[in-house]
Design a protein around this motif. Structure first.
Motif, PDB file in Angstrom:
ATOM      1  N   LEU A  63       0.815  -1.213   0.000  1.00 49.83           N
ATOM      2  CA  LEU A  63       0.000   0.000   0.000  1.00 49.83           C
ATOM      3  C   LEU A  63       0.850   1.264   0.000  1.00 49.83           C
ATOM      4  CD1 LEU A  63      -2.973  -0.818   2.414  1.00 49.83           C
ATOM      5  CD2 LEU A  63      -3.029  -0.529  -0.058  1.00 49.83           C
ATOM      6  N   TYR A  64       2.041   1.181   0.567  1.00 47.28           N
ATOM      7  CA  TYR A  64       2.894   2.366   0.599  1.00 47.28           C
ATOM      8  C   TYR A  64       3.252   2.824  -0.809  1.00 47.28           C
ATOM      9  CZ  TYR A  64       3.478   1.982   5.662  1.00 47.28           C
ATOM     10  OH  TYR A  64       3.256   1.963   7.005  1.00 47.28           O
ATOM     11  N   LEU A  65       3.704   1.882  -1.631  1.00 46.80           N
ATOM     12  CA  LEU A  65       4.016   2.241  -3.019  1.00 46.80           C
ATOM     13  C   LEU A  65       2.753   2.606  -3.792  1.00 46.80           C
ATOM     14  CD1 LEU A  65       6.722  -0.380  -4.074  1.00 46.80           C
ATOM     15  CD2 LEU A  65       7.021   2.076  -3.822  1.00 46.80           C
TER      16      LEU A  65
ATOM     17  N   ILE B 176      -0.096   3.924  -2.670  1.00 48.85           N
ATOM     18  CA  ILE B 176      -0.694   5.211  -2.274  1.00 48.85           C
ATOM     19  C   ILE B 176       0.278   6.361  -2.502  1.00 48.85           C
ATOM     20  CG2 ILE B 176      -1.562   6.550  -0.326  1.00 48.85           C
ATOM     21  CD1 ILE B 176      -2.710   3.962   0.812  1.00 48.85           C
ATOM     22  N   TYR B 177       1.474   6.246  -1.913  1.00 48.59           N
ATOM     23  CA  TYR B 177       2.405   7.366  -1.963  1.00 48.59           C
ATOM     24  C   TYR B 177       2.940   7.621  -3.365  1.00 48.59           C
ATOM     25  CZ  TYR B 177       2.566   7.624   3.137  1.00 48.59           C
ATOM     26  OH  TYR B 177       2.239   7.783   4.460  1.00 48.59           O
ATOM     27  N   THR B 178       3.152   6.574  -4.133  1.00 46.72           N
ATOM     28  CA  THR B 178       3.758   6.766  -5.453  1.00 46.72           C
ATOM     29  C   THR B 178       2.713   6.858  -6.547  1.00 46.72           C
ATOM     30  OG1 THR B 178       5.688   5.506  -4.703  1.00 46.72           O
ATOM     31  CG2 THR B 178       5.470   5.883  -7.058  1.00 46.72           C
ATOM     32  N   VAL B 179       1.898   5.817  -6.717  1.00 43.59           N
ATOM     33  CA  VAL B 179       0.972   5.772  -7.851  1.00 43.59           C
ATOM     34  C   VAL B 179      -0.207   6.717  -7.653  1.00 43.59           C
ATOM     35  CG1 VAL B 179      -0.499   4.297  -9.248  1.00 43.59           C
ATOM     36  CG2 VAL B 179       1.658   3.402  -8.364  1.00 43.59           C
ATOM     37  N   ALA B 180      -0.875   6.608  -6.501  1.00 36.47           N
ATOM     38  CA  ALA B 180      -2.086   7.416  -6.293  1.00 36.47           C
ATOM     39  C   ALA B 180      -1.781   8.908  -6.292  1.00 36.47           C
ATOM     40  CB  ALA B 180      -2.750   7.007  -4.977  1.00 36.47           C
ATOM     41  N   ILE B 181      -0.720   9.303  -5.600  1.00 37.80           N
ATOM     42  CA  ILE B 181      -0.394  10.736  -5.547  1.00 37.80           C
ATOM     43  C   ILE B 181       0.077  11.231  -6.907  1.00 37.80           C
ATOM     44  CG2 ILE B 181       1.112  12.448  -4.477  1.00 37.80           C
ATOM     45  CD1 ILE B 181       1.035  10.867  -1.934  1.00 37.80           C
ATOM     46  N   SER B 182       0.789  10.395  -7.651  1.00 44.99           N
ATOM     47  CA  SER B 182       1.182  10.789  -9.009  1.00 44.99           C
ATOM     48  C   SER B 182      -0.038  10.965  -9.903  1.00 44.99           C
ATOM     49  CB  SER B 182       2.124   9.747  -9.601  1.00 44.99           C
ATOM     50  OG  SER B 182       3.337   9.675  -8.872  1.00 44.99           O
ATOM     51  N   LEU B 183      -1.031  10.095  -9.742  1.00 48.45           N
ATOM     52  CA  LEU B 183      -2.271  10.252 -10.519  1.00 48.45           C
ATOM     53  C   LEU B 183      -2.994  11.545 -10.146  1.00 48.45           C
ATOM     54  CD1 LEU B 183      -3.634   6.585 -10.503  1.00 48.45           C
ATOM     55  CD2 LEU B 183      -2.690   7.849 -12.448  1.00 48.45           C
TER      56      LEU B 183
ATOM     57  N   SER C   9       5.170  13.293  -4.212  1.00 47.21           N
ATOM     58  CA  SER C   9       5.065  11.839  -4.324  1.00 47.21           C
ATOM     59  C   SER C   9       6.415  11.166  -4.096  1.00 47.21           C
ATOM     60  CB  SER C   9       4.516  11.470  -5.711  1.00 47.21           C
ATOM     61  OG  SER C   9       4.607  10.082  -5.933  1.00 47.21           O
ATOM     62  N   ILE C  10       7.453  11.671  -4.749  1.00 48.72           N
ATOM     63  CA  ILE C  10       8.783  11.051  -4.630  1.00 48.72           C
ATOM     64  C   ILE C  10       9.319  11.190  -3.212  1.00 48.72           C
ATOM     65  CG2 ILE C  10      11.182  11.283  -5.373  1.00 48.72           C
ATOM     66  CD1 ILE C  10      10.135  11.947  -8.156  1.00 48.72           C
ATOM     67  N   THR C  11       9.177  12.367  -2.630  1.00 49.87           N
ATOM     68  CA  THR C  11       9.720  12.588  -1.287  1.00 49.87           C
ATOM     69  C   THR C  11       9.050  11.686  -0.264  1.00 49.87           C
ATOM     70  OG1 THR C  11      10.222  14.901  -1.819  1.00 49.87           O
ATOM     71  CG2 THR C  11      10.104  14.317   0.510  1.00 49.87           C
ATOM     72  N   SER C  12       7.739  11.674  -0.246  1.00 48.08           N
ATOM     73  CA  SER C  12       7.032  10.858   0.743  1.00 48.08           C
ATOM     74  C   SER C  12       7.262   9.368   0.497  1.00 48.08           C
ATOM     75  CB  SER C  12       5.541  11.176   0.713  1.00 48.08           C
ATOM     76  OG  SER C  12       4.993  10.975  -0.577  1.00 48.08           O
ATOM     77  N   SER C  13       7.270   8.943  -0.764  1.00 47.00           N
ATOM     78  CA  SER C  13       7.439   7.517  -1.070  1.00 47.00           C
ATOM     79  C   SER C  13       8.812   7.016  -0.651  1.00 47.00           C
ATOM     80  CB  SER C  13       7.250   7.272  -2.569  1.00 47.00           C
ATOM     81  OG  SER C  13       5.963   7.636  -2.978  1.00 47.00           O
ATOM     82  N   VAL C  14       9.850   7.754  -1.014  1.00 46.60           N
ATOM     83  CA  VAL C  14      11.215   7.308  -0.702  1.00 46.60           C
ATOM     84  C   VAL C  14      11.456   7.296   0.801  1.00 46.60           C
ATOM     85  CG1 VAL C  14      13.666   7.858  -0.970  1.00 46.60           C
ATOM     86  CG2 VAL C  14      12.119   8.025  -2.929  1.00 46.60           C
ATOM     87  N   ILE C  15      11.005   8.334   1.492  1.00 43.96           N
ATOM     88  CA  ILE C  15      11.221   8.383   2.943  1.00 43.96           C
ATOM     89  C   ILE C  15      10.512   7.218   3.623  1.00 43.96           C
ATOM     90  CG2 ILE C  15      10.708   9.684   5.048  1.00 43.96           C
ATOM     91  CD1 ILE C  15      11.249  12.228   3.538  1.00 43.96           C
ATOM     92  N   VAL C  16       9.262   6.970   3.236  1.00 44.28           N
ATOM     93  CA  VAL C  16       8.492   5.920   3.906  1.00 44.28           C
ATOM     94  C   VAL C  16       9.035   4.533   3.557  1.00 44.28           C
ATOM     95  CG1 VAL C  16       6.223   4.832   4.037  1.00 44.28           C
ATOM     96  CG2 VAL C  16       6.409   7.317   4.080  1.00 44.28           C
ATOM     97  N   CYS C  17       9.253   4.256   2.269  1.00 43.32           N
ATOM     98  CA  CYS C  17       9.683   2.902   1.872  1.00 43.32           C
ATOM     99  C   CYS C  17      11.102   2.599   2.334  1.00 43.32           C
ATOM    100  CB  CYS C  17       9.576   2.752   0.356  1.00 43.32           C
ATOM    101  SG  CYS C  17       7.881   2.827  -0.276  1.00 43.32           S
TER     102      CYS C  17
ATOM    103  N   THR D 176      14.571   3.444  -4.372  1.00 39.20           N
ATOM    104  CA  THR D 176      14.490   4.839  -4.804  1.00 39.20           C
ATOM    105  C   THR D 176      14.301   4.931  -6.310  1.00 39.20           C
ATOM    106  OG1 THR D 176      15.927   5.507  -2.967  1.00 39.20           O
ATOM    107  CG2 THR D 176      15.685   7.051  -4.788  1.00 39.20           C
ATOM    108  N   LEU D 177      15.061   4.141  -7.054  1.00 38.62           N
ATOM    109  CA  LEU D 177      14.913   4.129  -8.512  1.00 38.62           C
ATOM    110  C   LEU D 177      13.538   3.613  -8.928  1.00 38.62           C
ATOM    111  CD1 LEU D 177      18.433   2.838  -9.615  1.00 38.62           C
ATOM    112  CD2 LEU D 177      17.558   5.177  -9.709  1.00 38.62           C
ATOM    113  N   ALA D 178      13.013   2.639  -8.188  1.00 43.40           N
ATOM    114  CA  ALA D 178      11.683   2.115  -8.505  1.00 43.40           C
ATOM    115  C   ALA D 178      10.616   3.180  -8.313  1.00 43.40           C
ATOM    116  CB  ALA D 178      11.385   0.897  -7.636  1.00 43.40           C
ATOM    117  N   VAL D 179      10.742   3.956  -7.243  1.00 44.66           N
ATOM    118  CA  VAL D 179       9.785   5.046  -7.008  1.00 44.66           C
ATOM    119  C   VAL D 179       9.854   6.064  -8.137  1.00 44.66           C
ATOM    120  CG1 VAL D 179       9.301   7.025  -5.524  1.00 44.66           C
ATOM    121  CG2 VAL D 179       9.687   4.778  -4.512  1.00 44.66           C
ATOM    122  N   CYS D 180      11.068   6.457  -8.519  1.00 44.48           N
ATOM    123  CA  CYS D 180      11.231   7.422  -9.608  1.00 44.48           C
ATOM    124  C   CYS D 180      10.684   6.864 -10.918  1.00 44.48           C
ATOM    125  CB  CYS D 180      12.703   7.788  -9.759  1.00 44.48           C
ATOM    126  SG  CYS D 180      13.399   8.675  -8.355  1.00 44.48           S
TER     127      CYS D 180
END
Length: 399
Positions: free
Chosen positions: A16-18, A20-27, A206-214, A253-257
């Motif tokens: 859910l972290y990836l 919500i933080y990455t996909v959902a916020i990017s959308l 999205s990137i900041t929150s995703s990387v910090i959390v994951c 980090t690369l996966a989030v980006c």
């Protein structure tokens, strides 16, 4: 099991972290861009001024030419409501919504306005009582104040004018409206480079929150005392364990980006197709460089012993702050000098500057690349400084 695989399994256990933080916020960023640059038929149109509708009651206790002209002007704009001049009726009209606004012209208003305007004193006020529709009441009150100011100007500029002439001049001036022309954007929906800039600015959250959390979640799990004790008892050297942990963090980090970039490229495919590929690539590369800062922050949090809840809070708060200081929510030109100065310490400010440099340039000249490299370099230095603080704090804690 290697440390690298263990780290990836930790993230896989929290999908859910990836999501919500990455996909959902990017959308959400794509949605913001689509609503900000919504297409409309090209062209322009003449629009007639239409005031906001309101029901207005006017109680004239003056009976002068000026007060009658005021009532005539307001009646030409708003719907007039008859209300008796008694306290109970006035209160009932406002409370029950029969009138959005009640104006009371006090006795002596006309003569007082003319004398005050010619003497340079403050004009007498028209008393107002607002009803339940505050927006309509406020706009009507603004119109009443505008008319009174115009009447005062007419009296001051025409020293010999009678009350009737002042009223006529005030109504003429108040009924004069500027020509309104509405220009709509072209059907393409806006400048493609600007659309991509808006998305990448929002993607910083999205990137900041995703990387910090994951990444923070992985480092916090690997740093638990019982886990560290079991891993330390194995035959793998500490250097290898640290290298695998670092590799797993870089991969995450690369996966989030990559996820954020894919959402942007797919969602804005019409815009990106109109921009030269090298400029698009450099813009997304700048956002990838931005990810070094949340990576350093996650490392710093792990050295401080932050748990999952604290890491989530830091990721959300820092993501919002960094995207704000980067100008994603409000342009920095609208901010005060203090906020603009503080933004220079945020990596998002520099990455957004790098993105603007390559996307707004007609070609990738040497000067453009120099500006791009400088901005990206400053963002890297900020990440290195935070990482160095994490190393120093971790070493101090171990001692």
């Amino acid at each position: 099991m290697s440390t690298f695989k263990a780290a990836l399994r930790i993230v896989a256990a929290h999908p859910l972290y990836l999501g919500i933080y990455t996909v959902a916020i990017s959308l959400m960023g794509i949605l913001i861009v689509s609503t900000s640059f919504s297409s409309a038929p090209a062209g322009s149109a003449e629009e007639k001024y239409e005031p906001y509708p309101a029901d207005v009651a006017i109680v004239d206790r003056d009976g002068s030419e000026v007060s009658r002209a005021f009532a005539e002007h307001m009646g030409g704009i708003y719907e007039l409501v008859d209300v008796a001049d008694t306290p109970s009726e006035l209160q009932d009209a406002v409370a029950c919504g029969r009138a959005d606004c009640v104006f009371i012209v006090p006795a002596g208003f006309g003569r007082g306005l003319v004398d005050a305007a010619r003497a340079g004193r403050e004009l007498p006020a028209i008393e107002e009582a607002y009803g339940v529709s505050t927006q309509a009441s406020a706009l009507a009150g603004t119109e009443a104040g505008r008319w009174a100011s115009l009447a005062g100007a007419a009296a001051a500029l025409n020293g010999e004018a009678t009350g009737d002439e002042v009223a006529r001049l005030a109504n003429e001036a108040a009924n004069t409206r500027a020509s309104v022309q509405v220009r709509v954007p072209e059907a393409s929906g806006g400048v493609p480079a600007e659309q991509l800039e808006v998305y990448l600015g929002f993607a910083a959250y999205s990137i900041t929150s995703s990387v910090i959390v994951c990444v923070g979640l992985v480092l916090a799990a690997l740093g638990r005392q019982n886990v560290a004790a079991r891993v330390g008892a194995g035959p793998v050297s500490e250097a290898r364990r640290g290298g695998e942990a670092l590799l797993s963090c870089v991969v995450l980090t690369l996966a989030v980006c990559a996820l954020s970039s894919c959402v942007g490229l797919v969602g804005l495919r019409d815009a990106t197709s109109q921009i030269p590929a090298p400029q698009v690539g450099l813009a997304f590369l700048a956002n990838a460089v931005l990810a070094l800062t949340p990576l350093s922050v996650a490392f710093l949090c792990s050295q401080l012993g932050a748990n999952e809840q604290v890491i989530n809070a830091i990721g959300n708060i820092l993501g919002m702050v960094m995207s704000f200081l980067g100008g994603a929510w409000i342009p920095l030109g609208f901010m005060g000098a203090g906020v603009a100065a503080a933004a220079h310490f945020a990596p998002t400010f520099w990455t957004n500057r790098a993105i603007s440099a390559v996307l707004e340039a007609p070609a990738l000249t040497g000067a453009v690349m120099a500006d791009y490299a400088t901005a990206v370099g400053v963002a890297v230095l900020i990440a290195v400084a935070i990482g160095a603080c994490g190393l120093a704090l971790g070493r101090a804690r171990r001692r």
